[in-house]
Design a protein around this motif. Structure first.
Motif, mmCIF file in Angstrom:
data_model
loop_
_atom_site.group_PDB
_atom_site.id
_atom_site.type_symbol
_atom_site.label_atom_id
_atom_site.label_comp_id
_atom_site.label_asym_id
_atom_site.label_seq_id
_atom_site.Cartn_x
_atom_site.Cartn_y
_atom_site.Cartn_z
ATOM 1 N N TYR A 97 -1.378 3.091 5.512
ATOM 2 C CA TYR A 97 -2.104 2.692 4.302
ATOM 3 C C TYR A 97 -2.647 1.262 4.317
ATOM 4 O O TYR A 97 -3.624 0.972 3.630
ATOM 5 C CB TYR A 97 -1.222 2.943 3.071
ATOM 6 C CG TYR A 97 -0.847 4.403 3.010
ATOM 7 C CD1 TYR A 97 -1.776 5.345 2.577
ATOM 8 C CD2 TYR A 97 0.378 4.859 3.477
ATOM 9 C CE1 TYR A 97 -1.480 6.699 2.590
ATOM 10 C CE2 TYR A 97 0.687 6.214 3.491
ATOM 11 C CZ TYR A 97 -0.248 7.126 3.051
ATOM 12 O OH TYR A 97 0.035 8.465 3.075
ATOM 13 N N GLY A 98 -2.038 0.373 5.106
ATOM 14 C CA GLY A 98 -2.512 -1.016 5.167
ATOM 15 C C GLY A 98 -3.902 -1.127 5.770
ATOM 16 O O GLY A 98 -4.790 -1.759 5.192
ATOM 17 N N VAL A 99 -4.118 -0.491 6.927
ATOM 18 C CA VAL A 99 -5.452 -0.575 7.558
ATOM 19 C C VAL A 99 -6.516 0.078 6.676
ATOM 20 O O VAL A 99 -7.663 -0.374 6.660
ATOM 21 C CB VAL A 99 -5.503 0.037 8.989
ATOM 22 C CG1 VAL A 99 -4.865 -0.884 10.003
ATOM 23 C CG2 VAL A 99 -4.921 1.421 9.044
ATOM 24 N N ALA A 108 0.844 -1.212 0.000
ATOM 25 C CA ALA A 108 0.000 0.000 0.000
ATOM 26 C C ALA A 108 0.873 1.254 0.000
ATOM 27 O O ALA A 108 0.550 2.244 -0.660
ATOM 28 C CB ALA A 108 -0.949 -0.014 1.199
ATOM 29 N N LEU A 109 2.004 1.204 0.707
ATOM 30 C CA LEU A 109 2.928 2.354 0.690
ATOM 31 C C LEU A 109 3.526 2.534 -0.711
ATOM 32 O O LEU A 109 3.636 3.658 -1.208
ATOM 33 C CB LEU A 109 4.059 2.163 1.716
ATOM 34 C CG LEU A 109 5.051 3.319 1.770
ATOM 35 C CD1 LEU A 109 4.422 4.575 2.375
ATOM 36 C CD2 LEU A 109 6.309 2.941 2.544
ATOM 37 N N ALA A 110 3.889 1.425 -1.351
ATOM 38 C CA ALA A 110 4.449 1.505 -2.705
ATOM 39 C C ALA A 110 3.438 2.148 -3.665
ATOM 40 O O ALA A 110 3.816 2.973 -4.506
ATOM 41 C CB ALA A 110 4.840 0.109 -3.198
ATOM 42 N N ARG A 111 2.167 1.801 -3.514
ATOM 43 C CA ARG A 111 1.129 2.419 -4.358
ATOM 44 C C ARG A 111 1.064 3.921 -4.087
ATOM 45 O O ARG A 111 0.995 4.722 -5.016
ATOM 46 C CB ARG A 111 -0.244 1.797 -4.058
ATOM 47 C CG ARG A 111 -0.496 0.476 -4.765
ATOM 48 C CD ARG A 111 -1.991 0.119 -4.770
ATOM 49 N NE ARG A 111 -2.500 -0.223 -3.456
ATOM 50 C CZ ARG A 111 -2.510 -1.462 -2.946
ATOM 51 N NH1 ARG A 111 -2.053 -2.468 -3.664
ATOM 52 N NH2 ARG A 111 -2.991 -1.685 -1.752
ATOM 53 N N GLN A 112 1.112 4.281 -2.827
ATOM 54 C CA GLN A 112 1.030 5.695 -2.446
ATOM 55 C C GLN A 112 2.219 6.489 -3.007
ATOM 56 O O GLN A 112 2.075 7.628 -3.417
ATOM 57 C CB GLN A 112 0.989 5.797 -0.910
ATOM 58 C CG GLN A 112 0.973 7.193 -0.345
ATOM 59 C CD GLN A 112 -0.347 7.919 -0.592
ATOM 60 O OE1 GLN A 112 -1.359 7.303 -0.921
ATOM 61 N NE2 GLN A 112 -0.331 9.234 -0.463
ATOM 62 N N LEU A 113 3.400 5.837 -3.041
ATOM 63 C CA LEU A 113 4.627 6.548 -3.435
ATOM 64 C C LEU A 113 4.970 6.368 -4.913
ATOM 65 O O LEU A 113 5.930 6.949 -5.402
ATOM 66 C CB LEU A 113 5.802 6.074 -2.568
ATOM 67 C CG LEU A 113 5.652 6.344 -1.059
ATOM 68 C CD1 LEU A 113 6.864 5.823 -0.297
ATOM 69 C CD2 LEU A 113 5.458 7.837 -0.789
#
Ligand SMILES: [Zn+2]
Length: 252
Positions: A226-228, A112-117
């Motif tokens: 971002y995971g939750v 989810a962090l990779a998607r955000q970044l």
């Protein structure tokens, strides 16, 4: 609306909790009402999050950082007593997923962090202590300063950058959300230009230079927000629940 039991069983299977040796129990940590219509997600089950969940009429709270950590005093006193009392008084369940939520390939903190970044994910370490936790991928070639700028914009927080010795441009990056600066050596062994995690301490400054890898401390809370949200949104669709993420400010 769904039965609490159904939601918990579904999450436990989806996140494969039995595959992890963790520092806390994963799954239902505090039991509330049997039926769930509204779920609030947040990073940490602090008093502020619980009080906001009460105000929102939540039936359950979903977090990454719950309670009952290995090594902590098991007594229910002080802030822990206040938090648990508020949950029980309001009949609100607490679901907590720690490492299983970091590692999940669709709803996990790391993907989810990779998607955000905007990182393109190449894979994650599949064996050993960092299995499912240390991820790596690529990004459009840029300088460390450019990456600082883009992290600041996308996470709404200025990261701390520790430069590598040769200050190479960044094309490949490894990351692990939260408090995982200790994986910097493994990231360097993978030959990556940069490594990103949440927190930083004194020794990492020297290690980044000596291992010739850029390090970015982008925030424990910021990287694990971002995971939750991804899991909460998925549960809302799957079980027809109301879901809302509440971002309780935390500068760490
Ligand atoms: Zn964490």
């Amino acid at each position: 609306m769904a039965q609490l039991r159904q939601i918990v069983n579904y999450c436990n299977q989806l996140l494969r909790i039995q595959d992890f040796r963790d520092y806390c129990p994963n799954g239902l940590q505090v039991e509330g009402k049997k039926e769930v219509k509204k779920i609030i997600s947040g990073v940490t089950a602090c008093q502020d999050l619980i009080e906001q969940a009460v105000d929102h009429g939540a039936d359950a709270i979903l977090v990454h950082h719950g309670y009952f950590w290995k090594g902590e005093d098991a007594s229910i006193v002080g802030p822990k007593k206040n938090r648990i009392a508020a949950l029980l008084k309001n009949n609100i369940s607490l679901l907590a997923y720690h490492l299983p939520l970091d590692a999940h390939p669709d709803y996990g903190n790391n993907v989810a962090l990779a998607r955000q970044l905007g990182f393109s994910v190449k894979g994650c370490v599949e064996e050993g202590a960092t299995r499912g936790l240390l991820w790596y991928g690529e990004l459009e070639e840029q300088s460390a300063d450019q990456l600082v700028e883009s992290l600041t914009e996308k996470l709404q927080r200025i990261p701390l950058h520790l430069a590598s010795a040769s200050q190479q441009p960044i094309r490949s990056i490894g990351w692990c959300t939260g408090g995982a600066q200790g994986y910097i050596e493994q990231a360097a062994e993978l030959g990556l230009d940069a490594y990103l995690s949440g927190e930083v301490s004194e020794q990492t400054f020297h290690l980044a230079r000596e291992l010739d890898i850029h390090y970015f401390a982008a925030g424990h809370h910021a990287t694990e927000s971002y995971g939750v949200q991804a899991l909460g949104a998925h549960l809302a669709g799957y079980f027809e629940l109301e879901h809302q993420f509440i971002d309780v400010f935390n500068p760490i």
